[in-house]
Design an enzyme around this catalytic site. Structure first.
Site, PDB file in Angstrom:
ATOM      1  N   ASP A 181       0.863  -1.186   0.000  1.00 12.41           N
ATOM      2  CA  ASP A 181       0.000   0.000   0.000  1.00 12.41           C
ATOM      3  C   ASP A 181       0.897   1.232   0.000  1.00 12.41           C
ATOM      4  OD1 ASP A 181      -1.915  -1.970   0.389  1.00 12.41           O
ATOM      5  OD2 ASP A 181      -3.026  -0.855   1.913  1.00 12.41           O
ATOM      6  N   LYS A 241      -6.869   3.507  -3.098  1.00  8.63           N
ATOM      7  CA  LYS A 241      -7.236   3.436  -1.676  1.00  8.63           C
ATOM      8  C   LYS A 241      -7.485   4.843  -1.159  1.00  8.63           C
ATOM      9  CE  LYS A 241      -5.193   2.044   2.777  1.00  8.63           C
ATOM     10  NZ  LYS A 241      -4.038   1.390   3.432  1.00  8.63           N
ATOM     11  N   LYS A 300     -10.205   0.303  -2.406  1.00  8.60           N
ATOM     12  CA  LYS A 300     -10.068  -0.007  -0.982  1.00  8.60           C
ATOM     13  C   LYS A 300     -10.467   1.219  -0.175  1.00  8.60           C
ATOM     14  CE  LYS A 300      -6.774  -1.273   2.666  1.00  8.60           C
ATOM     15  NZ  LYS A 300      -5.402  -1.753   2.980  1.00  8.60           N
TER      16      LYS A 300
END
Length: 223
Positions: free
Chosen positions: A91, A153, A182
């Protein structure tokens, strides 16, 4: 939606600066037992955690976290190091200053460089949506799509805001077909988690859903 289905789409997250191995190990155990999508932990624990869990759950870690203003070379090295240590998912945080400077091509190229370093590992791109205008969010949808990342995300959970429904809806309207979403930051109830999934998220960054599951386990044992 069944709690078990929500857990399957949750990255069980422990990124506190004070996290110690005992807490990381407990998070790993929870992820394995509850069948979460992954356990998301600090880079310094990736090797130890992967050796501990093996193939029982995916290990996720963070790059350029939480501010995103590391150089591209540093983010690439962090990614290579994480993969070498056994990370299954990365991430990364974008350079938000570059977005504000309208250096959208530079942001896209940085994501592309990190994706190359990640190889076949899953790459999720944190855009810290609470700091962006709607136009900037749309631009980041385009950059993430064109750079070949796997997910966009919403948030680190370390800035002034977390995931909101409007951002997930916006992302779902503007990312490419192969890019997933996400939602992360402040997801504290099953109802909230379900709504994010309904709006288009397919992964959730959360620790509270696991806490709810553990509380239910405790209640069942004590009935």
């Amino acid at each position: 939606m069944e709690l078990s289905k929500i857990l399957e789409m949750a990255d069980h997250t422990l990124l506190a600066q004070t996290a110690v191995w005992e807490e990381i190990r407990t998070a790993c155990d929870d992820a394995v037992r509850l069948h979460t999508a992954s356990v998301c932990i600090p880079p310094s624990y990736v090797k130890q955690a992967k050796e501990y869990v093996g193939d029982r759950t995916a290990v996720c870690t963070v790059v350029g976290f939480p501010n995103g203003y590391n150089t591209t070379a540093v983010k690439v090295y962090e990614t290579e190091d994480a993969v070498k240590n056994g990370a299954d998912e990365i991430d990364m945080v974008i350079n938000i200053g570059w977005v504000k400077d309208k250096k959208y091509d530079a942001v896209e190229e940085e994501i592309r460089a990190v994706k190359r370093a990640a190889g076949d590992k899953v790459l999720k791109v944190i855009v810290e949506a609470c700091l962006l205008s709607e136009e900037e969010k749309v631009r980041m949808c385009r950059a993430v799509t064109c750079a070949g990342a796997d997910y966009i995300k919403t948030s680190t959970g370390f800035s002034k805001g977390g995931a909101v429904f409007e951002d997930v809806k916006l992302f779902s309207e503007h990312v490419g077909e192969r890019v997933k979403i996400k939602a992360a930051g402040g997801i504290g109830s099953l109802e909230t988690a379900e709504e994010f999934l309904r709006l288009g998220a397919s992964r959730l960054g959360t620790s509270r859903i696991v806490k709810i599951a553990k509380e239910r386990e405790h209640d069942r044992r004590n009935d």
